[in-house]
Design a protein around this motif. Structure first.
Motif, PDB file in Angstrom:
ATOM      1  N   GLU A 140       0.811  -1.217   0.000  1.00 53.57           N
ATOM      2  CA  GLU A 140       0.000   0.000   0.000  1.00 53.57           C
ATOM      3  C   GLU A 140       0.846   1.269   0.000  1.00 53.57           C
ATOM      4  OE1 GLU A 140      -3.377   2.075   2.785  1.00 53.57           O
ATOM      5  OE2 GLU A 140      -3.608  -0.047   2.282  1.00 53.57           O
ATOM      6  N   VAL A 141       1.986   1.230   0.712  1.00 55.38           N
ATOM      7  CA  VAL A 141       2.833   2.426   0.783  1.00 55.38           C
ATOM      8  C   VAL A 141       3.934   2.424  -0.279  1.00 55.38           C
ATOM      9  CG1 VAL A 141       2.357   2.753   3.243  1.00 55.38           C
ATOM     10  CG2 VAL A 141       4.435   1.544   2.552  1.00 55.38           C
ATOM     11  N   GLY A 142       3.959   1.381  -1.131  1.00 55.46           N
ATOM     12  CA  GLY A 142       4.935   1.343  -2.211  1.00 55.46           C
ATOM     13  C   GLY A 142       6.330   0.951  -1.778  1.00 55.46           C
ATOM     14  N   ARG A 143       6.410   0.026  -0.843  1.00 57.26           N
ATOM     15  CA  ARG A 143       7.716  -0.389  -0.338  1.00 57.26           C
ATOM     16  C   ARG A 143       7.866  -1.898  -0.483  1.00 57.26           C
ATOM     17  NH1 ARG A 143      10.240   0.415   5.639  1.00 57.26           N
ATOM     18  NH2 ARG A 143      12.358  -0.143   5.067  1.00 57.26           N
ATOM     19  N   ASP A 144       9.076  -2.343  -0.733  1.00 62.02           N
ATOM     20  CA  ASP A 144       9.382  -3.760  -0.803  1.00 62.02           C
ATOM     21  C   ASP A 144       9.554  -4.281   0.621  1.00 62.02           C
ATOM     22  OD1 ASP A 144      10.333  -6.315  -1.245  1.00 62.02           O
ATOM     23  OD2 ASP A 144      12.053  -5.678  -2.450  1.00 62.02           O
ATOM     24  N   ALA A 145       8.718  -5.231   1.015  1.00 63.16           N
ATOM     25  CA  ALA A 145       8.783  -5.783   2.374  1.00 63.16           C
ATOM     26  C   ALA A 145      10.138  -6.427   2.660  1.00 63.16           C
ATOM     27  CB  ALA A 145       7.658  -6.791   2.585  1.00 63.16           C
ATOM     28  N   ALA A 146      10.835  -6.881   1.633  1.00 62.25           N
ATOM     29  CA  ALA A 146      12.142  -7.512   1.815  1.00 62.25           C
ATOM     30  C   ALA A 146      13.193  -6.529   2.335  1.00 62.25           C
ATOM     31  CB  ALA A 146      12.609  -8.141   0.505  1.00 62.25           C
ATOM     32  N   GLU A 147      12.904  -5.237   2.276  1.00 63.01           N
ATOM     33  CA  GLU A 147      13.832  -4.226   2.792  1.00 63.01           C
ATOM     34  C   GLU A 147      13.839  -4.188   4.321  1.00 63.01           C
ATOM     35  OE1 GLU A 147      12.653  -0.443   1.241  1.00 63.01           O
ATOM     36  OE2 GLU A 147      13.032  -1.025  -0.828  1.00 63.01           O
ATOM     37  N   ILE A 148      12.848  -4.797   4.948  1.00 63.61           N
ATOM     38  CA  ILE A 148      12.696  -4.737   6.403  1.00 63.61           C
ATOM     39  C   ILE A 148      13.233  -6.017   7.022  1.00 63.61           C
ATOM     40  CG2 ILE A 148      11.069  -4.484   8.313  1.00 63.61           C
ATOM     41  CD1 ILE A 148       9.185  -3.088   6.238  1.00 63.61           C
ATOM     42  N   GLU A 149      14.244  -5.877   7.863  1.00 58.10           N
ATOM     43  CA  GLU A 149      14.780  -7.038   8.565  1.00 58.10           C
ATOM     44  C   GLU A 149      13.803  -7.449   9.668  1.00 58.10           C
ATOM     45  OE1 GLU A 149      18.871  -8.664  10.644  1.00 58.10           O
ATOM     46  OE2 GLU A 149      18.710  -6.536  10.171  1.00 58.10           O
ATOM     47  N   ILE A 150      13.643  -8.750   9.852  1.00 60.91           N
ATOM     48  CA  ILE A 150      12.718  -9.257  10.854  1.00 60.91           C
ATOM     49  C   ILE A 150      13.509  -9.714  12.077  1.00 60.91           C
ATOM     50  CG2 ILE A 150      10.869 -10.911  11.342  1.00 60.91           C
ATOM     51  CD1 ILE A 150      10.313  -8.826   9.068  1.00 60.91           C
ATOM     52  N   SER A 151      13.062  -9.239  13.227  1.00 62.41           N
ATOM     53  CA  SER A 151      13.719  -9.527  14.496  1.00 62.41           C
ATOM     54  C   SER A 151      12.709 -10.164  15.448  1.00 62.41           C
ATOM     55  CB  SER A 151      14.235  -8.207  15.088  1.00 62.41           C
ATOM     56  OG  SER A 151      14.698  -8.384  16.411  1.00 62.41           O
ATOM     57  N   THR A 152      13.187 -11.024  16.325  1.00 63.20           N
ATOM     58  CA  THR A 152      12.340 -11.597  17.373  1.00 63.20           C
ATOM     59  C   THR A 152      13.225 -12.045  18.517  1.00 63.20           C
ATOM     60  OG1 THR A 152      10.462 -13.069  17.801  1.00 63.20           O
ATOM     61  CG2 THR A 152      12.285 -13.983  16.521  1.00 63.20           C
ATOM     62  N   GLU A 153      12.584 -12.425  19.595  1.00 60.41           N
ATOM     63  CA  GLU A 153      13.335 -12.857  20.769  1.00 60.41           C
ATOM     64  C   GLU A 153      13.324 -14.373  20.876  1.00 60.41           C
ATOM     65  OE1 GLU A 153      11.396 -11.311  24.239  1.00 60.41           O
ATOM     66  OE2 GLU A 153       9.448 -11.980  23.557  1.00 60.41           O
ATOM     67  N   LEU A 154      14.354 -14.913  21.502  1.00 59.53           N
ATOM     68  CA  LEU A 154      14.455 -16.354  21.679  1.00 59.53           C
ATOM     69  C   LEU A 154      14.041 -16.810  23.078  1.00 59.53           C
ATOM     70  CD1 LEU A 154      17.790 -17.099  19.797  1.00 59.53           C
ATOM     71  CD2 LEU A 154      15.447 -17.513  19.024  1.00 59.53           C
ATOM     72  N   ARG A 155      13.714 -15.878  23.940  1.00 55.73           N
ATOM     73  CA  ARG A 155      13.334 -16.229  25.317  1.00 55.73           C
ATOM     74  C   ARG A 155      12.183 -17.243  25.307  1.00 55.73           C
ATOM     75  NH1 ARG A 155      11.489 -11.395  28.916  1.00 55.73           N
ATOM     76  NH2 ARG A 155      10.584 -10.997  26.899  1.00 55.73           N
ATOM     77  N   ASP A 156      12.353 -18.301  26.063  1.00 51.04           N
ATOM     78  CA  ASP A 156      11.339 -19.346  26.217  1.00 51.04           C
ATOM     79  C   ASP A 156      10.974 -20.040  24.908  1.00 51.04           C
ATOM     80  OD1 ASP A 156      11.202 -18.715  28.973  1.00 51.04           O
ATOM     81  OD2 ASP A 156       9.688 -17.195  28.598  1.00 51.04           O
ATOM     82  N   ARG A 157      11.829 -20.007  23.919  1.00 52.51           N
ATOM     83  CA  ARG A 157      11.564 -20.675  22.642  1.00 52.51           C
ATOM     84  C   ARG A 157      12.282 -22.021  22.602  1.00 52.51           C
ATOM     85  NH1 ARG A 157       7.960 -17.300  20.382  1.00 52.51           N
ATOM     86  NH2 ARG A 157       8.730 -15.231  19.891  1.00 52.51           N
ATOM     87  N   THR A 158      11.697 -22.924  21.862  1.00 53.53           N
ATOM     88  CA  THR A 158      12.361 -24.187  21.578  1.00 53.53           C
ATOM     89  C   THR A 158      13.186 -24.018  20.309  1.00 53.53           C
ATOM     90  OG1 THR A 158      10.568 -24.987  20.167  1.00 53.53           O
ATOM     91  CG2 THR A 158      10.419 -25.486  22.553  1.00 53.53           C
ATOM     92  N   VAL A 159      14.089 -24.942  20.063  1.00 54.32           N
ATOM     93  CA  VAL A 159      14.871 -24.909  18.835  1.00 54.32           C
ATOM     94  C   VAL A 159      13.937 -25.028  17.634  1.00 54.32           C
ATOM     95  CG1 VAL A 159      16.568 -26.202  17.470  1.00 54.32           C
ATOM     96  CG2 VAL A 159      17.012 -25.709  19.874  1.00 54.32           C
ATOM     97  N   THR A 160      12.924 -25.869  17.743  1.00 56.60           N
ATOM     98  CA  THR A 160      11.967 -26.023  16.642  1.00 56.60           C
ATOM     99  C   THR A 160      11.291 -24.701  16.320  1.00 56.60           C
ATOM    100  OG1 THR A 160      11.564 -28.333  17.217  1.00 56.60           O
ATOM    101  CG2 THR A 160       9.883 -27.244  15.886  1.00 56.60           C
ATOM    102  N   ALA A 161      10.842 -23.985  17.343  1.00 55.82           N
ATOM    103  CA  ALA A 161      10.209 -22.682  17.112  1.00 55.82           C
ATOM    104  C   ALA A 161      11.200 -21.696  16.510  1.00 55.82           C
ATOM    105  CB  ALA A 161       9.626 -22.133  18.410  1.00 55.82           C
ATOM    106  N   ALA A 162      12.430 -21.702  17.010  1.00 58.37           N
ATOM    107  CA  ALA A 162      13.448 -20.798  16.471  1.00 58.37           C
ATOM    108  C   ALA A 162      13.706 -21.091  15.000  1.00 58.37           C
ATOM    109  CB  ALA A 162      14.743 -20.910  17.279  1.00 58.37           C
TER     110      ALA A 162
END
Length: 112
Positions: free
Chosen positions: A53-75
């Motif tokens: 909608e805003v005319g931007r390539d989503a691939a330009e945005i790096e995706i970040s998340t936390e690993l707290r309380d995650r399993t290896v499978t979820a990671a």
């Protein structure tokens, strides 16, 4: 390209689809999500719609998340969805660095 990257966190936990992810699409270099793999997959779809909608390539945005309380499978699922900036929290006063060492070994195995 920006000299100082902008990280915007939020849009997880069932909300943020109308405001936060729109702002991410407009301004963020990095988006930090807190959701599980299923939620991240959905939110990435919403982010993609906002980017279109805003005319931007989503691939330009790096995706970040936390690993707290995650399993290896979820990671691994989060990584497969595109999360490449992964945070690890560790608090004291008695710091247990074993989980950090384990996550670093996992990270290193992903680039092998």
């Amino acid at each position: 390209m920006h000299d100082i990257p902008v990280l915007i966190g939020g849009g997880g936990g069932g909300g943020g689809e109308k405001k936060t992810l729109r702002i991410v699409a407009q301004h963020a270099d990095i988006w930090h999500s807190f959701g599980d793999p299923k939620e991240l997959e959905h939110k990435l779809g919403v982010l993609g719609e906002w980017c279109e909608e805003v005319g931007r390539d989503a691939a330009e945005i790096e995706i970040s998340t936390e690993l707290r309380d995650r399993t290896v499978t979820a990671a691994e699922q989060l990584y497969d969805l595109g999360a490449t900036l992964l945070t690890i929290s560790n608090s004291g006063p008695d710091y247990d660095l074993a989980p950090v060492t384990d996550w670093l070994a996992w990270r290193d195995s992903q680039s092998a």
